[in-house]
Design a protein around this motif. Structure first.
Motif, PDB file in Angstrom:
ATOM      1  N   VAL A  63       0.786  -1.254   0.036  1.00  0.00           N
ATOM      2  CA  VAL A  63      -0.040   0.093   0.033  1.00  0.00           C
ATOM      3  C   VAL A  63       0.858   1.218   0.142  1.00  0.00           C
ATOM      4  O   VAL A  63       1.836   1.301   0.740  1.00  0.00           O
ATOM      5  CB  VAL A  63      -0.894  -0.054   1.202  1.00  0.00           C
ATOM      6  CG1 VAL A  63      -1.860   1.311   1.151  1.00  0.00           C
ATOM      7  CG2 VAL A  63      -1.681  -1.057   1.487  1.00  0.00           C
ATOM      8  N   LEU A  64       0.497   2.157  -1.123  1.00  0.00           N
ATOM      9  CA  LEU A  64       1.308   3.366  -0.881  1.00  0.00           C
ATOM     10  C   LEU A  64       0.346   4.660  -0.232  1.00  0.00           C
ATOM     11  O   LEU A  64      -0.754   4.615  -0.714  1.00  0.00           O
ATOM     12  CB  LEU A  64       1.747   4.007  -2.340  1.00  0.00           C
ATOM     13  CG  LEU A  64       2.168   5.365  -2.588  1.00  0.00           C
ATOM     14  CD1 LEU A  64       3.671   5.367  -1.901  1.00  0.00           C
ATOM     15  CD2 LEU A  64       2.415   5.714  -3.771  1.00  0.00           C
ATOM     16  N   TYR A  65       0.715   5.023   0.839  1.00  0.00           N
ATOM     17  CA  TYR A  65       0.059   5.949   1.397  1.00  0.00           C
ATOM     18  C   TYR A  65       0.562   7.390   1.285  1.00  0.00           C
ATOM     19  O   TYR A  65       1.856   7.542   1.432  1.00  0.00           O
ATOM     20  CB  TYR A  65       0.033   5.808   3.191  1.00  0.00           C
ATOM     21  CG  TYR A  65      -0.403   4.250   3.541  1.00  0.00           C
ATOM     22  CD1 TYR A  65      -1.916   4.382   3.683  1.00  0.00           C
ATOM     23  CD2 TYR A  65       0.202   3.308   3.746  1.00  0.00           C
ATOM     24  CE1 TYR A  65      -2.318   3.070   3.976  1.00  0.00           C
ATOM     25  CE2 TYR A  65      -0.174   2.065   4.394  1.00  0.00           C
ATOM     26  CZ  TYR A  65      -1.524   2.034   4.198  1.00  0.00           C
ATOM     27  OH  TYR A  65      -2.200   0.814   4.889  1.00  0.00           O
ATOM     28  N   MET A  66      -0.172   8.094   0.825  1.00  0.00           N
ATOM     29  CA  MET A  66       0.073   9.676   0.384  1.00  0.00           C
ATOM     30  C   MET A  66      -0.673  10.496   1.576  1.00  0.00           C
ATOM     31  O   MET A  66      -1.886  10.773   1.259  1.00  0.00           O
ATOM     32  CB  MET A  66      -0.083   9.989  -0.914  1.00  0.00           C
ATOM     33  CG  MET A  66       0.576   9.184  -1.752  1.00  0.00           C
ATOM     34  SD  MET A  66       2.162   9.155  -1.844  1.00  0.00           S
ATOM     35  CE  MET A  66       2.492  10.827  -2.564  1.00  0.00           C
ATOM     36  N   PRO A  67      -0.240  10.849   2.684  1.00  0.00           N
ATOM     37  CA  PRO A  67      -0.947  11.240   3.771  1.00  0.00           C
ATOM     38  C   PRO A  67      -1.378  12.870   3.668  1.00  0.00           C
ATOM     39  O   PRO A  67      -2.321  13.509   3.988  1.00  0.00           O
ATOM     40  CB  PRO A  67      -0.152  11.227   4.760  1.00  0.00           C
ATOM     41  CG  PRO A  67       1.301  11.092   4.470  1.00  0.00           C
ATOM     42  CD  PRO A  67       1.042  10.420   3.141  1.00  0.00           C
ATOM     43  N   LEU A  68      -0.626  13.671   2.682  1.00  0.00           N
ATOM     44  CA  LEU A  68      -1.248  14.908   2.262  1.00  0.00           C
ATOM     45  C   LEU A  68      -0.643  15.383   1.044  1.00  0.00           C
ATOM     46  O   LEU A  68       0.600  15.521   0.653  1.00  0.00           O
ATOM     47  CB  LEU A  68      -0.540  15.752   3.364  1.00  0.00           C
ATOM     48  CG  LEU A  68      -0.769  17.462   3.074  1.00  0.00           C
ATOM     49  CD1 LEU A  68      -2.179  17.759   3.442  1.00  0.00           C
ATOM     50  CD2 LEU A  68       0.076  18.310   4.336  1.00  0.00           C
ATOM     51  N   ILE A  69      -1.748  15.745   0.169  1.00  0.00           N
ATOM     52  CA  ILE A  69      -1.400  16.160  -1.459  1.00  0.00           C
ATOM     53  C   ILE A  69      -2.191  17.564  -1.247  1.00  0.00           C
ATOM     54  O   ILE A  69      -3.417  17.691  -1.114  1.00  0.00           O
ATOM     55  CB  ILE A  69      -2.375  15.111  -2.420  1.00  0.00           C
ATOM     56  CG1 ILE A  69      -1.879  13.620  -2.259  1.00  0.00           C
ATOM     57  CG2 ILE A  69      -2.046  15.728  -3.741  1.00  0.00           C
ATOM     58  CD1 ILE A  69      -0.065  13.518  -2.835  1.00  0.00           C
ATOM     59  N   THR A  70      -1.397  18.579  -1.797  1.00  0.00           N
ATOM     60  CA  THR A  70      -1.748  19.733  -1.773  1.00  0.00           C
ATOM     61  C   THR A  70      -1.976  20.284  -3.285  1.00  0.00           C
ATOM     62  O   THR A  70      -1.036  19.860  -4.175  1.00  0.00           O
ATOM     63  CB  THR A  70      -0.851  20.814  -1.366  1.00  0.00           C
ATOM     64  OG1 THR A  70      -0.737  20.624   0.282  1.00  0.00           O
ATOM     65  CG2 THR A  70      -1.363  22.266  -1.134  1.00  0.00           C
ATOM     66  N   GLU A  71      -3.099  20.598  -3.892  1.00  0.00           N
ATOM     67  CA  GLU A  71      -3.615  20.738  -5.137  1.00  0.00           C
ATOM     68  C   GLU A  71      -4.063  22.450  -5.225  1.00  0.00           C
ATOM     69  O   GLU A  71      -4.960  22.749  -4.153  1.00  0.00           O
ATOM     70  CB  GLU A  71      -4.604  20.033  -5.632  1.00  0.00           C
ATOM     71  CG  GLU A  71      -4.953  20.196  -7.018  1.00  0.00           C
ATOM     72  CD  GLU A  71      -6.071  18.902  -7.346  1.00  0.00           C
ATOM     73  OE1 GLU A  71      -6.421  18.941  -8.733  1.00  0.00           O
ATOM     74  OE2 GLU A  71      -6.569  18.135  -6.566  1.00  0.00           O
ATOM     75  N   ALA A  72      -3.706  23.003  -6.206  1.00  0.00           N
ATOM     76  CA  ALA A  72      -4.157  24.303  -6.402  1.00  0.00           C
ATOM     77  C   ALA A  72      -4.317  24.585  -8.016  1.00  0.00           C
ATOM     78  O   ALA A  72      -3.401  23.837  -8.674  1.00  0.00           O
ATOM     79  CB  ALA A  72      -3.261  25.471  -5.905  1.00  0.00           C
ATOM     80  N   GLY A  73      -5.268  25.316  -8.284  1.00  0.00           N
ATOM     81  CA  GLY A  73      -5.402  25.518  -9.752  1.00  0.00           C
ATOM     82  C   GLY A  73      -6.107  26.921 -10.072  1.00  0.00           C
ATOM     83  O   GLY A  73      -6.840  27.226  -9.593  1.00  0.00           O
ATOM     84  N   LEU A  74      -5.611  27.680 -11.257  1.00  0.00           N
ATOM     85  CA  LEU A  74      -6.216  28.736 -11.804  1.00  0.00           C
ATOM     86  C   LEU A  74      -5.886  28.454 -13.377  1.00  0.00           C
ATOM     87  O   LEU A  74      -4.973  28.909 -13.708  1.00  0.00           O
ATOM     88  CB  LEU A  74      -6.001  29.941 -11.191  1.00  0.00           C
ATOM     89  CG  LEU A  74      -6.711  31.150 -11.748  1.00  0.00           C
ATOM     90  CD1 LEU A  74      -7.973  31.135 -11.564  1.00  0.00           C
ATOM     91  CD2 LEU A  74      -5.794  32.533 -11.112  1.00  0.00           C
ATOM     92  N   ILE A  75      -6.725  27.808 -14.119  1.00  0.00           N
ATOM     93  CA  ILE A  75      -6.559  27.401 -15.308  1.00  0.00           C
ATOM     94  C   ILE A  75      -5.407  26.320 -15.191  1.00  0.00           C
ATOM     95  O   ILE A  75      -5.669  25.182 -15.612  1.00  0.00           O
ATOM     96  CB  ILE A  75      -6.313  28.523 -16.240  1.00  0.00           C
ATOM     97  CG1 ILE A  75      -7.398  29.463 -16.225  1.00  0.00           C
ATOM     98  CG2 ILE A  75      -6.127  27.946 -17.886  1.00  0.00           C
ATOM     99  CD1 ILE A  75      -7.301  30.673 -17.365  1.00  0.00           C
ATOM    100  N   TRP A  76      -4.082  26.898 -15.017  1.00  0.00           N
ATOM    101  CA  TRP A  76      -3.076  25.817 -14.932  1.00  0.00           C
ATOM    102  C   TRP A  76      -3.044  25.323 -13.414  1.00  0.00           C
ATOM    103  O   TRP A  76      -3.329  26.115 -12.435  1.00  0.00           O
ATOM    104  CB  TRP A  76      -1.764  26.520 -15.260  1.00  0.00           C
ATOM    105  CG  TRP A  76      -1.620  26.867 -16.684  1.00  0.00           C
ATOM    106  CD1 TRP A  76      -1.737  27.989 -17.058  1.00  0.00           C
ATOM    107  CD2 TRP A  76      -1.080  26.118 -17.668  1.00  0.00           C
ATOM    108  NE1 TRP A  76      -1.545  28.025 -18.602  1.00  0.00           N
ATOM    109  CE2 TRP A  76      -1.064  26.726 -18.784  1.00  0.00           C
ATOM    110  CE3 TRP A  76      -0.616  24.986 -17.775  1.00  0.00           C
ATOM    111  CZ2 TRP A  76      -0.742  26.289 -20.306  1.00  0.00           C
ATOM    112  CZ3 TRP A  76      -0.141  24.312 -18.940  1.00  0.00           C
ATOM    113  CH2 TRP A  76      -0.278  25.129 -20.173  1.00  0.00           C
ATOM    114  N   GLY A  77      -2.844  24.124 -13.049  1.00  0.00           N
ATOM    115  CA  GLY A  77      -2.805  23.490 -11.763  1.00  0.00           C
ATOM    116  C   GLY A  77      -1.904  22.525 -11.672  1.00  0.00           C
ATOM    117  O   GLY A  77      -1.215  21.890 -12.448  1.00  0.00           O
ATOM    118  N   GLY A  78      -1.620  22.145 -10.353  1.00  0.00           N
ATOM    119  CA  GLY A  78      -0.752  21.252  -9.941  1.00  0.00           C
ATOM    120  C   GLY A  78      -0.911  20.748  -8.584  1.00  0.00           C
ATOM    121  O   GLY A  78      -1.692  21.420  -7.888  1.00  0.00           O
TER     122      GLY A  78
END
Length: 185
Positions: A63-78
């Motif tokens: 199992v791969l645990y990813m505890p915190l992914i932060t995502e943001a976008g304004l047309i382009w995102g990441g």
């Protein structure tokens, strides 16, 4: 959106980088201790909130645990986050997840996710790859499904992704790709 200018591209990339760094996801920080602590907290939350997931993890090859992914976008995102791959409850490797997207989107959010590798072959393919991209062989599930994922589902799907703990708001429609890369924290 007829034409994308260099200034617009740079502004979008800069805003995404700023928001990602400002959200406290550990970008630029060193040490596996922080990742391990977050993974342990994520597992405790996942297993206590959705009890069926502990059985799913017990049946998984890893199992791969990813505890915190932060995502943001304004047309382009990441998005960006770091986590740990565990086999039989022991951490064997650390990974980062990087996502890029383009489309009609605005906002920011944080979430956790776990990838359950249900076959030894799927786990082996993931570990041998230089950078594994999420693709058609990945099944996404909601936490409610995670509590009742049955044997038939895990025999059909070699990798099951469970997204949970969402906070924030991001809206729109976009094209995106996620890449998982082994790291040394």
């Amino acid at each position: 959106m007829d034409r994308i200018t260099r200034r617009g591209l740079l502004a979008g990339a800069g805003a995404t980088a700023f928001l990602t760094a400002a959200c406290g996801n550990g970008v630029g920080s060193n040490g596996s201790a922080q990742i391990d602590a977050r993974v342990d907290a994520t597992k405790n939350y996942l297993f206590s909130r959705y009890p069926g997931t502990s059985d799913l993890a017990a049946r998984a090859s890893g199992v791969l645990y990813m505890p915190l992914i932060t995502e943001a976008g304004l047309i382009w995102g990441g998005s960006y986050g770091r986590g740990a791959l565990q086999i039989q409850g022991a951490t064997v490797d650390y990974y980062s997840a990087t996502k890029a997207s383009i489309g009609l989107q605005v906002g920011a959010q944080q979430y956790a996710h776990a990838l359950f590798f249900m076959t030894p072959e799927a786990l082996s393919d993931f570990r041998r790859s230089q950078g594994w991209a999420a693709s058609a062989d990945l099944r996404y599930a909601t936490p409610e499904e995670g509590g009742s994922i049955g044997k038939a589902t895990t025999e059909i799907d070699p990798v099951i992704a469970l997204v949970f703990g969402q906070q924030g708001l991001i809206a729109g429609a976009s094209l995106a790709g996620v890449k998982y890369t082994r790291i040394i924290p």
